[in-house]
Every structure is written in structure tokens, then in C-alpha cells.
Enzyme design. Structure first.
Site, PDB file in Angstrom:
ATOM      1  N   TYR A  29       0.871  -1.182   0.000  1.00  0.00           N
ATOM      2  CA  TYR A  29       0.000   0.000   0.000  1.00  0.00           C
ATOM      3  C   TYR A  29       0.904   1.226   0.000  1.00  0.00           C
ATOM      4  O   TYR A  29       0.831   2.096   0.871  1.00  0.00           O
ATOM      5  CB  TYR A  29      -0.996  -0.004   1.162  1.00  0.00           C
ATOM      6  CG  TYR A  29      -2.270   0.690   0.770  1.00  0.00           C
ATOM      7  CD1 TYR A  29      -3.181   0.076  -0.079  1.00  0.00           C
ATOM      8  CD2 TYR A  29      -2.537   1.997   1.186  1.00  0.00           C
ATOM      9  CE1 TYR A  29      -4.328   0.735  -0.496  1.00  0.00           C
ATOM     10  CE2 TYR A  29      -3.679   2.658   0.772  1.00  0.00           C
ATOM     11  CZ  TYR A  29      -4.563   2.020  -0.057  1.00  0.00           C
ATOM     12  OH  TYR A  29      -5.685   2.672  -0.470  1.00  0.00           O
ATOM     13  N   LEU A  30       1.755   1.281  -1.010  1.00  0.00           N
ATOM     14  CA  LEU A  30       2.864   2.235  -1.040  1.00  0.00           C
ATOM     15  C   LEU A  30       2.405   3.688  -1.170  1.00  0.00           C
ATOM     16  O   LEU A  30       1.413   3.970  -1.827  1.00  0.00           O
ATOM     17  CB  LEU A  30       3.797   1.884  -2.204  1.00  0.00           C
ATOM     18  CG  LEU A  30       4.359   0.465  -2.189  1.00  0.00           C
ATOM     19  CD1 LEU A  30       5.275   0.240  -3.383  1.00  0.00           C
ATOM     20  CD2 LEU A  30       5.089   0.156  -0.891  1.00  0.00           C
ATOM     21  N   HIS A  34       7.313   5.507   1.274  1.00  0.00           N
ATOM     22  CA  HIS A  34       7.981   4.287   0.791  1.00  0.00           C
ATOM     23  C   HIS A  34       8.818   4.597  -0.451  1.00  0.00           C
ATOM     24  O   HIS A  34       9.947   4.135  -0.587  1.00  0.00           O
ATOM     25  CB  HIS A  34       6.938   3.234   0.382  1.00  0.00           C
ATOM     26  CG  HIS A  34       6.060   2.739   1.487  1.00  0.00           C
ATOM     27  ND1 HIS A  34       4.709   2.991   1.513  1.00  0.00           N
ATOM     28  CD2 HIS A  34       6.329   1.987   2.582  1.00  0.00           C
ATOM     29  CE1 HIS A  34       4.182   2.420   2.579  1.00  0.00           C
ATOM     30  NE2 HIS A  34       5.142   1.802   3.245  1.00  0.00           N
ATOM     31  N   ASP A 153       9.179   5.208  11.794  1.00  0.00           N
ATOM     32  CA  ASP A 153       9.071   4.131  12.784  1.00  0.00           C
ATOM     33  C   ASP A 153      10.381   4.099  13.565  1.00  0.00           C
ATOM     34  O   ASP A 153      11.240   3.236  13.355  1.00  0.00           O
ATOM     35  CB  ASP A 153       8.791   2.807  12.081  1.00  0.00           C
ATOM     36  CG  ASP A 153       7.465   2.848  11.343  1.00  0.00           C
ATOM     37  OD1 ASP A 153       6.427   2.723  12.005  1.00  0.00           O
ATOM     38  OD2 ASP A 153       7.458   3.057  10.110  1.00  0.00           O
TER      39      ASP A 153
HETATM   40  P1  AMP Z   1       5.493  -0.119   6.255  1.00  0.00           P
HETATM   41  O1  AMP Z   1       5.014  -0.524   4.890  1.00  0.00           O
HETATM   42  O2  AMP Z   1       4.558   0.762   6.999  1.00  0.00           O
HETATM   43  O3  AMP Z   1       5.997  -1.304   7.055  1.00  0.00           O
HETATM   44  O4  AMP Z   1       6.770   0.787   6.000  1.00  0.00           O
HETATM   45  C1  AMP Z   1       7.874   0.326   5.267  1.00  0.00           C
HETATM   46  C2  AMP Z   1       9.044   1.259   5.476  1.00  0.00           C
HETATM   47  O5  AMP Z   1       8.684   2.563   5.055  1.00  0.00           O
HETATM   48  C3  AMP Z   1       9.446   1.367   6.961  1.00  0.00           C
HETATM   49  O6  AMP Z   1      10.858   1.420   7.056  1.00  0.00           O
HETATM   50  C4  AMP Z   1       8.811   2.667   7.374  1.00  0.00           C
HETATM   51  O7  AMP Z   1       9.481   3.297   8.441  1.00  0.00           O
HETATM   52  C5  AMP Z   1       8.947   3.477   6.095  1.00  0.00           C
HETATM   53  N1  AMP Z   1       7.970   4.572   6.086  1.00  0.00           N
HETATM   54  C6  AMP Z   1       6.631   4.491   6.347  1.00  0.00           C
HETATM   55  N2  AMP Z   1       6.057   5.715   6.291  1.00  0.00           N
HETATM   56  C7  AMP Z   1       7.057   6.586   5.989  1.00  0.00           C
HETATM   57  C8  AMP Z   1       7.114   7.999   5.811  1.00  0.00           C
HETATM   58  N3  AMP Z   1       6.033   8.768   5.918  1.00  0.00           N
HETATM   59  N4  AMP Z   1       8.315   8.555   5.506  1.00  0.00           N
HETATM   60  C9  AMP Z   1       9.426   7.798   5.398  1.00  0.00           C
HETATM   61  N5  AMP Z   1       9.443   6.453   5.561  1.00  0.00           N
HETATM   62  C10 AMP Z   1       8.284   5.860   5.859  1.00  0.00           C
END
Ligand code: AMP
Length: 283
Positions: A29-30, A34, A153
Site C-alpha cells: 500500500y505504497l 515508501h 518508525d
Molecule cells: P510499512 O510498509 O509501513 O511497514 O513501512 C515500510 C518502510 O517505510 C518502513 O521502514 C517505514 O518506516 C517506512 N515509512 C513508512 N512511512 C514513511 C514515511 N512517511 N516517511 C518515510 N518512511 C516511511
């Protein structure tokens, strides 16, 4: 761009890559956040592997695993738009299934101890055990030179950094800045759950972090005062239900009475059933 799912196909694709490899683990759900990690990985490595896997072991029994948003087709077209045609650089998207990752009889876990006790770890028991286990498996399978994570995170980044050092993973961690909407809300796959009113109210996280940052920049070093000011701002927003607010040491994540070195301001706040987190680093 090449999409693979099985460990066998991932391994074959990985072995075909000559040169440095950057890994970007995601749950799909990029969004722009991401994609900023993928762009950075592309800039710093010859090849990039993006994993898309909604990891069931990091969700608690009462959490939103089945409702977690998924749209693989959209994710693939967003990633395809980042490709560099006409170059030798490869973009591999790896989409394992839960059955591949945790086949019947699975019983091996990776656990980081003290760093996972507070903050998110305290609110989401077992969450980081799932995160570190899956990330260790992603590292083993993809053998990256660098791995990209978001500052969004913050505790996850700290915990994985610890795991990389403790288990001697031969890779470099790259922590990328948080990508935000124009009004300051940190981008998150979970933002789509917010109603229109909740979406407006959700800027209170950014506003509250900014209040504490401004006080810090004006010389305030009392951790409890910084926490109190963030709580007051959150309390001023009727739709926001604070879960925790923290002003902690950046490395140990222990709550601070006095801010002396690098510190992490962080918070988790509910809007209806949607739980959002955000943080600022104070240097
Ligand atoms: P997730 O799909 O939520 O597990 O996120 C995957 C990666 O993207 C993780 O390393 C998150 O910390 C990073 N991420 C999620 N949201 C953001 C954002 N708004 N800005 C930068 N990195 C993000």
C-alpha cells in the site's frame, strides 16, 4: 522490473545481480514515504529489491491484520514508474506469502530485549519479535549491502539497528527522513482509515511535536515539561485519544528527566479506531 514470489525465484533473481544491492522492506500500500526509500536505495546501489509482505507475526490478536490495506497492482505500477529504462540497474519486487514465510512447523524467532520493552513495544506486545524475525529472514534471503528504513518508525529503526549489530549482519542500515503531507501529517498506509474530520484533526501530532521542538530550541531541557506540553496540545483536539507521549534518549529509548544529548520525542494517538504514530529527533 521483475516480480518474484517464492524463495527459489527470489534466490535465482538475487544470484543474477552483479554489484551492490539495496533492500527496502515494506508492507505494501505504497505512498510517497515508501517511494522516497526506494529512490534513495536506487541512488546508492546498482540494484534494488523491494519486499512487499504484510507480516502477520507483527500484528497483535486485536490489531488490523485482515483489514490492513492492500493493493498490489497499484504498488507495482508505482514501483514501475521509478524504473530506469535502458540501464543495467534492476528493480526486483519480492512478494512472499505468509505460508512461504512461516510454513507449518515454524518455530524460530529473533528477539531484541531491552529496546523493545517501552513505547510501541509496551503497547503492542510481541510486535517487535515479529518485526525482527521477518527482517532477519528478509536480510538472509536478499543479502543486501544496504537496507532502508524510515525514521517514521523510530523504535523499529533502533531495534533493527541493534539486531544488525548483535547478529553481525554484513550490511549498512540507512534511516530515511519522514515524508509528510503538506499540512505536516506523516504519510502512512493507515491514514486511509481516517474520516474527513479525523484527517483534519490528525495534524495535531505534528503540531504537538512542533510545540515541544520550539521549547527545546528556546532552551527547555526538562523532559517532563516537554512531555506535558505535547500532551496539552493533544488534549486540545477532541478527536485525538492519546495513548503515550515520550521524550526519551535516542539510543536507549529510556524516558529522560533532562535532555542532554540526542533525544526522541514520540507519540501514539488514536483517532477513532485508527492508531497513528509520529516522532521528531532533537539534536
Ligand atoms: P510499512 O510498509 O509501513 O511497514 O513501512 C515500510 C518502510 O517505510 C518502513 O521502514 C517505514 O518506516 C517506512 N515509512 C513508512 N512511512 C514513511 C514515511 N512517511 N516517511 C518515510 N518512511 C516511511
Amino acid at each position: 522490473m521483475k516480480t518474484v514470489s517464492s524463495f527459489f525465484d527470489l534466490r535465482a533473481a538475487r544470484l543474477s545481480l552483479d554489484g551492490t544491492v539495496g533492500l527496502v522492506p515494506t508492507m505494501g500500500y505504497l505512498h510517497e514515504g515508501h517511494l522516497s526509500l526506494v529512490a534513495r536505495a536506487k541512488a546508492e546501489n546498482q540494484h534494488v529489491i523491494v519486499s512487499i509482505f504484510v507480516n502477520p507475526t507483527q500484528f497483535g490478536a486485536n490489531e488490523d491484520l485482515s483489514k490492513y490495506p492492500r493493493d498490489l497492482e497499484r504498488d507495482l505500477s508505482l514501483l514501475a514508474s521509478l524504473e530506469s529504462p535502458g540501464t543495467a540497474s534492476q528493480l526486483i519486487v519480492w512478494t512472499p506469502t505468509a505460508e512461504m514465510m512461516y510454513p507449518s512447523g515454524y518455530q524460530t524467532w529473533v528477539e531484541v530485549e531491552a529496546l523493545t520493552k517501552g513505547l510501541e513495544g509496551a503497547m503492542r506486545p510481541g510486535h517487535f519479535r515479529g518485526v525482527t524475525t521477518v527482517v532477519a529472514k528478509l536480510f538472509n534471503a536478499t543479502q543486501p549491502h544496504k537496507a532502508y528504513f524510515g525514521q517514521k518508525d523510530a523504535q523499529q529503526a533502533a531495534v533493527i539497528r541493534r539486531m544488525v549489530a548483535d547478529l553481525n549482519f554484513p550490511l549498512e542500515m540507512v534511516i530515511c527522513p519522514t515524508t509528510r503531507e503538506a499540512d505536516g501529517l506523516a504519510m502512512s498506509s493507515r491514514n486511509k482509515y481516517l474520516s474527513e474530520a479525523e484527517r483534519k484533526a490528525a495534524t495535531v501530532l505534528f503540531r504537538s511535536l512542533n510545540v515541544a521542538k520550539a521549547l527545546y530550541e528556546a532552551g527547555e531541557r526538562d523532559g517532563e515539561m516537554l512531555r506535558r506540553k505535547m500532551k496539552e496540545m493533544l488534549a486540545s483536539e477532541p478527536l485525538a485519544q492519546m495513548q503515550y507521549v515520550s521524550c526519551a534518549d535516542y539510543d536507549t529509548l529510556e524516558e529522560l528527566d533532562t535532555v542532554t544529548g540526542k533525544a526522541l520525542l514520540s507519540m501514539a494517538v488514536y483517532f477513532g479506531k485508527t492508531r497513528l504514530i509520529d516522532n521528531f529527533v532533537l539534536r
